[in-house]
Design a protein around this motif. Structure first.
Motif, PDB file in Angstrom:
ATOM      1  N   LYS A 130       1.150   7.047   1.875  1.00  5.20           N
ATOM      2  CA  LYS A 130       0.077   7.987   2.209  1.00  5.20           C
ATOM      3  C   LYS A 130      -1.082   7.250   2.864  1.00  5.20           C
ATOM      4  CE  LYS A 130      -3.117  11.300   0.060  1.00  5.20           C
ATOM      5  NZ  LYS A 130      -4.338  10.695   0.664  1.00  5.20           N
ATOM      6  N   ASP A 131      -1.536   6.166   2.251  1.00  9.35           N
ATOM      7  CA  ASP A 131      -2.668   5.407   2.784  1.00  9.35           C
ATOM      8  C   ASP A 131      -2.301   4.717   4.091  1.00  9.35           C
ATOM      9  OD1 ASP A 131      -4.162   6.136   0.534  1.00  9.35           O
ATOM     10  OD2 ASP A 131      -3.433   4.411  -0.599  1.00  9.35           O
ATOM     11  N   VAL A 189       0.854  -1.179   0.000  1.00 12.20           N
ATOM     12  CA  VAL A 189       0.000   0.000   0.000  1.00 12.20           C
ATOM     13  C   VAL A 189       0.893   1.233   0.000  1.00 12.20           C
ATOM     14  CG1 VAL A 189      -1.899  -1.137   1.192  1.00 12.20           C
ATOM     15  CG2 VAL A 189      -0.141   0.048   2.528  1.00 12.20           C
ATOM     16  N   ARG A 190       0.357   2.311  -0.532  1.00  9.56           N
ATOM     17  CA  ARG A 190       1.097   3.566  -0.570  1.00  9.56           C
ATOM     18  C   ARG A 190       1.355   4.080   0.843  1.00  9.56           C
ATOM     19  NH1 ARG A 190      -2.210   7.724  -4.041  1.00  9.56           N
ATOM     20  NH2 ARG A 190      -3.649   7.266  -2.342  1.00  9.56           N
ATOM     21  N   GLU A 218      -2.111   7.345   6.966  1.00 11.61           N
ATOM     22  CA  GLU A 218      -3.407   7.915   7.291  1.00 11.61           C
ATOM     23  C   GLU A 218      -4.316   6.902   7.966  1.00 11.61           C
ATOM     24  OE1 GLU A 218      -4.885   9.621   3.684  1.00 11.61           O
ATOM     25  OE2 GLU A 218      -3.643  11.442   3.871  1.00 11.61           O
ATOM     26  N   ARG A 219      -4.227   5.625   7.569  1.00 11.63           N
ATOM     27  CA  ARG A 219      -5.020   4.586   8.219  1.00 11.63           C
ATOM     28  C   ARG A 219      -4.552   4.323   9.643  1.00 11.63           C
ATOM     29  NH1 ARG A 219      -4.814   0.697   2.869  1.00 11.63           N
ATOM     30  NH2 ARG A 219      -6.402   1.819   1.668  1.00 11.63           N
ATOM     31  N   ASN A 228      -8.622  -0.141   5.597  1.00 13.38           N
ATOM     32  CA  ASN A 228      -9.266   0.892   6.391  1.00 13.38           C
ATOM     33  C   ASN A 228      -9.701   0.325   7.728  1.00 13.38           C
ATOM     34  OD1 ASN A 228      -9.112   2.955   4.428  1.00 13.38           O
ATOM     35  ND2 ASN A 228     -10.852   2.062   3.338  1.00 13.38           N
TER      36      ASN A 228
END
Length: 275
Positions: free
Chosen positions: A203-204, A200-201, A207-208, A272
């Motif tokens: 960024k993701d 996964v990036r 943030e998660r 998420n």
């Protein structure tokens, strides 16, 4: 994940150990033992958390190009003036025969970078996690198989010709996470492979993990506006897709026995938290 005790924190390619010291917050002065090993096989087979941060991108690679005659390796030669240059092999090399196998050559790819060392270490990590318990977290610059030529060199923070001044530059190639997944994933015919999450990036991932909330806590405790601006700038560098947010990725290996658990409770960061 396994019994959990004793717990080993294992960093691959630690350099001077800065990140691990930060992990331990100086607890080593209280008696936590630190060992250095030159081979993963020498690390005791205990429950472990493996961390590979910007490790795989510096391992050696083989470069290949697809021609009308099949895959050919990109070699390095020297001209009559002693200058290095790239040339394509006339025949199929042993590296091409050994490394280019399905599904690595699938699709319409015409360029490949394969690190035999990376594939071997990914397999080792998967086996160790599955056998002894724990997990492995990989964080690096990389892609999922969509890129071809990523080999480059840096000198004094500037991109330079990799063949100029050999030995004086830092060489790197983006990690092909699709290859690591193939090397580590559990298959029906084998049991000593791991459950793979990601990539996964960054960024993701951050943030998660509620990095924005962490940023706010740091901002609230900042001593000056200058410190606040520095925190905001650093956070932006980490999550901005045009900076590290897109190019830096995370992948994790879990014991195969955790498959049913991870399906019910997906690991935070890779999915998420509302999943």
């Amino acid at each position: 994940m396994g019994p959990g005790k004793p717990l080993q924190l294992v960093e691959l390619g630690p350099g001077n150990g800065t990140m691990m010291v930060d992990f331990l917050r100086g607890e080593t002065v209280s008696g936590i033992k630190v060992y250095w090993y030159n081979d993963l096989k020498k690390v005791p087979e205990n429950f472990s958390w493996f961390i590979a941060h910007e490790f795989f991108d510096v391992l050696p690679i083989h470069k290949f190009e697809k021609t009308e005659d099949g895959w050919r390796e990109i070699l390095i030669d020297m001209d009559e003036n002693g200058k290095l240059y790239y040339r394509i092999s006339g025949k199929e090399t042993q590296s091409a025969k050994m490394l280019i196998r399905p599904p690595l050559d699938a699709g319409d790819r015409t360029e490949l970078e394969i690190s035999a060392r990376s594939l071997g270490i990914a397999r080792q990590l998967a086996d160790r996690v599955d056998t002894c318990g724990g997990l492995a977290l990989i964080a690096d610059y990389g892609h999922e198989g969509e890129k071809g030529d990523t080999f480059r060199a840096f000198h004094k923070h500037k991109v330079v010709d990799p063949l100029e001044n050999p030995g004086e530059c830092d060489l790197t190639a983006d990690v092909d996470f699709s290859q690591l997944r193939i090397a580590a994933s559990k298959t029906p015919d084998n049991e000593n492979y791991a459950v793979v999450a990601g990539p996964v990036r960054q960024k993701d991932f951050l943030e998660r993990l509620h990095a924005k909330a962490r940023l706010q806590i740091l901002m609230d405790n900042a001593r000056s506006e200058e410190e606040k601006e520095k925190l905001k700038s650093t956070f932006d560098m980490l999550v901005d897709p045009k900076k590290m947010g897109e190019r830096f990725k995370f992948m994790a290996f879990y014991p195969s026995a955790m498959g049913p658990i991870l399906e019910k409770y997906p690991p935070l960061g890779f999915f998420n938290d509302k999943a």
